[in-house]
Design an enzyme around this catalytic site. Structure first.
Site, PDB file in Angstrom:
ATOM      1  N   GLU A  53      24.895  42.873  27.351  1.00 40.82           N
ATOM      2  CA  GLU A  53      26.395  43.849  27.396  1.00 40.82           C
ATOM      3  C   GLU A  53      26.049  45.329  27.183  1.00 40.82           C
ATOM      4  OE1 GLU A  53      28.843  41.739  24.751  1.00 40.82           O
ATOM      5  OE2 GLU A  53      28.988  40.037  26.055  1.00 40.82           O
ATOM      6  N   THR A 223      37.000  49.747  45.134  1.00 45.65           N
ATOM      7  CA  THR A 223      36.464  48.467  45.178  1.00 45.65           C
ATOM      8  C   THR A 223      35.067  49.085  45.914  1.00 45.65           C
ATOM      9  OG1 THR A 223      37.946  48.079  46.907  1.00 45.65           O
ATOM     10  CG2 THR A 223      38.475  46.663  44.547  1.00 45.65           C
TER      11      THR A 223
END
Ligand code: DSN
Length: 428
Positions: A53, A223
């Site tokens: 993270e 994408t």
């Protein structure tokens, strides 16, 4: 996959069956493609084991020295390939990427102007049942009733009336080019941010087969698994880091666009990035930097044009009469069968397409009046214009003779021959 076969034969068998389906059929869904084995090796790597993270150099977990290099490599390649100032490569897929842009730039209830889903837009461009239509005030534009083309004058009038804070351009079922410069003029006139969602056409942009949104948009999402031919995933790209509307919309925040976008991904919406996915995206970006990829992107369009011509010559009606990009929308209204029926019929002979709404469709999304098909996946297999002409004729014959079993048998043989001469993953 000997370990998988040993641990979980059921899943191993299903993967094997899906491999055979992909190898032995004609994949013509315009949003699908076949990645390289190199991309799949990165995707199936030990990077899936790591939490990270945060961003390179600023993580909430130890042990990220290698992951930092993976993500930095991916970001650097994305910036170089698209010619942008900033890239966030962590969105899990396209919808989360768009969600992050909304989260970064808007407050709940703000007005968003996007292309209507039923006319070729996307769920996340403001569809009423999607987060984009529920948490924001969503207004839409469509295509012209006669030409089925975007009419920028009409879009400008809607924008002037609705005063959106964000305008979304980009489509999932629009067979013509999108003029990002026209959208920019509208966005400048109404002081809106411009988001270009190039998920469908990113590979064409790289190949100079479609105008790039980089000189025009504030934010670009894409994408990575459609024409770009990477793994499933997404990126958010910023042509400029400065926020041109900062004074208007963010008087209390000193953050620039890059900081707003990065903070929207984490801590805003996501947790740990999927590092195996980031590595696989990096590999696909490296592949997309080659001259071969440029040839590939242009061949996608050449193939789509040849396919469209053949479909039309063989009596099928195409929305807008043809295509300028990788996809074709067939209007089946006069053909006597629905999109769902055509999808099933073609599936039976090994041709995979998807049912799709056509503009101003009188039917429902699960059984609309159209089918959508495209050439990115077949072009990866080496198909060229001559093959497309055969496939166009074949599709037309199936649609016009839905009960002709002899014809279906013949088409299955044609599909078999085409797949044998254009092998997919022969290593397996
Ligand atoms: N589901 C994609 C498509 O097929 O176009 C869009 O996200």
């Amino acid at each position: 996959m000997s370990h998988l076969a040993h641990t979980d034969p059921a899943i191993a068998e299903l993967i094997g069956a899906e491999l055979k389906r992909q190898q032995n059929g004609l994949e013509m869904i315009p949003s699908e493609n076949f990645t390289s084995l190199a991309v799949m090796e990165a995707m199936g790597s030990v990077l899936t084991n790591k939490y990270s993270e945060g961003y390179p150099g600023k993580r909430y977990y130890g042990g990220n020295q290698i992951i930092d290099q993976v993500e930095e490599t991916c970001r650097t390649r994305a910036k170089e390939l698209f010619g942008v100032a900033h890239a966030n490569v962590q969105p899990y897929s396209g919808s989360p990427a768009n969600q992050a842009v909304y989260f970064a730039l808007l407050n709940p209830g703000d007005t968003v102007l996007g292309m209507e889903l039923a006319q070729g837009g996307h769920l996340t461009h403001g569809y009423k049942l999607n987060f984009s239509g529920k948490y924001y005030h969503s207004v839409s534009y469509g295509v012209d009733r006669e030409t089925k083309l975007l009419n920028y004058d009409v879009i400008k009038e809607i924008a002037k009336k609705e005063k959106p804070k964000l305008i979304v351009c980009g489509a999932t079922a629009y067979p013509r080019k999108i003029d990002f410069s026209e959208f920019q003029k509208i966005a400048l006139e109404v002081s809106a941010y411009l988001l270009a969602d190039i998920s469908h056409i990113a590979g064409l942009v790289i190949a100079d087969a479609h105008q790039s949104p980089v000189p025009y948009a504030d934010v670009i999402t894409t994408t990575t698994h459609k024409t770009l031919r990477g793994p499933r995933g997404a990126m958010i790209l910023l042509p400029k880091v400065e926020d041109r509307l900062h004074d208007l919309y963010h008087t209390t925040s000193k953050r620039n666009l890059a900081e707003l976008i990065d903070a929207a991904i984490i801590p805003g919406l996501q947790g740990g990035p999927h590092n195996h996915q980031t590595a696989a995206i990096a590999v696909s970006l490296k592949e997309a930097m080659t001259d071969e990829f440029k040839v590939y992107g242009r061949q996608i369009v050449a193939n789509a044009k040849a396919l469209a011509e053949s479909l039309a010559q063989n009596g099928l009606e195409l929305v807008t009469g043809g295509t300028d990009n990788h996809l074709i929308l067939i209007d089946l209204t006069d053909a006597g069968l629905s999109g769902a029926e055509a999808e099933k019929l073609l599936d039976e002979v090994g041709i995979t397409v998807n049912k799709n709404m056509i503009p101003f469709d009188l039917r429902k999304p699960l059984d609309p009046s159209g089918i959508r098909l495209g050439t990115p996946a077949l072009t990866t297999r080496g198909f060229t214009e001559d093959n497309m002409r055969v496939i166009g004729k074949t599709i037309a014959e199936i649609i016009k003779n839905p009960n002709d079993e002899t014809n279906k048998k013949r088409v299955r043989r044609t599909v078999h021959a085409l797949t044998q001469t254009h092998p997919l993953y022969p290593e397996f």
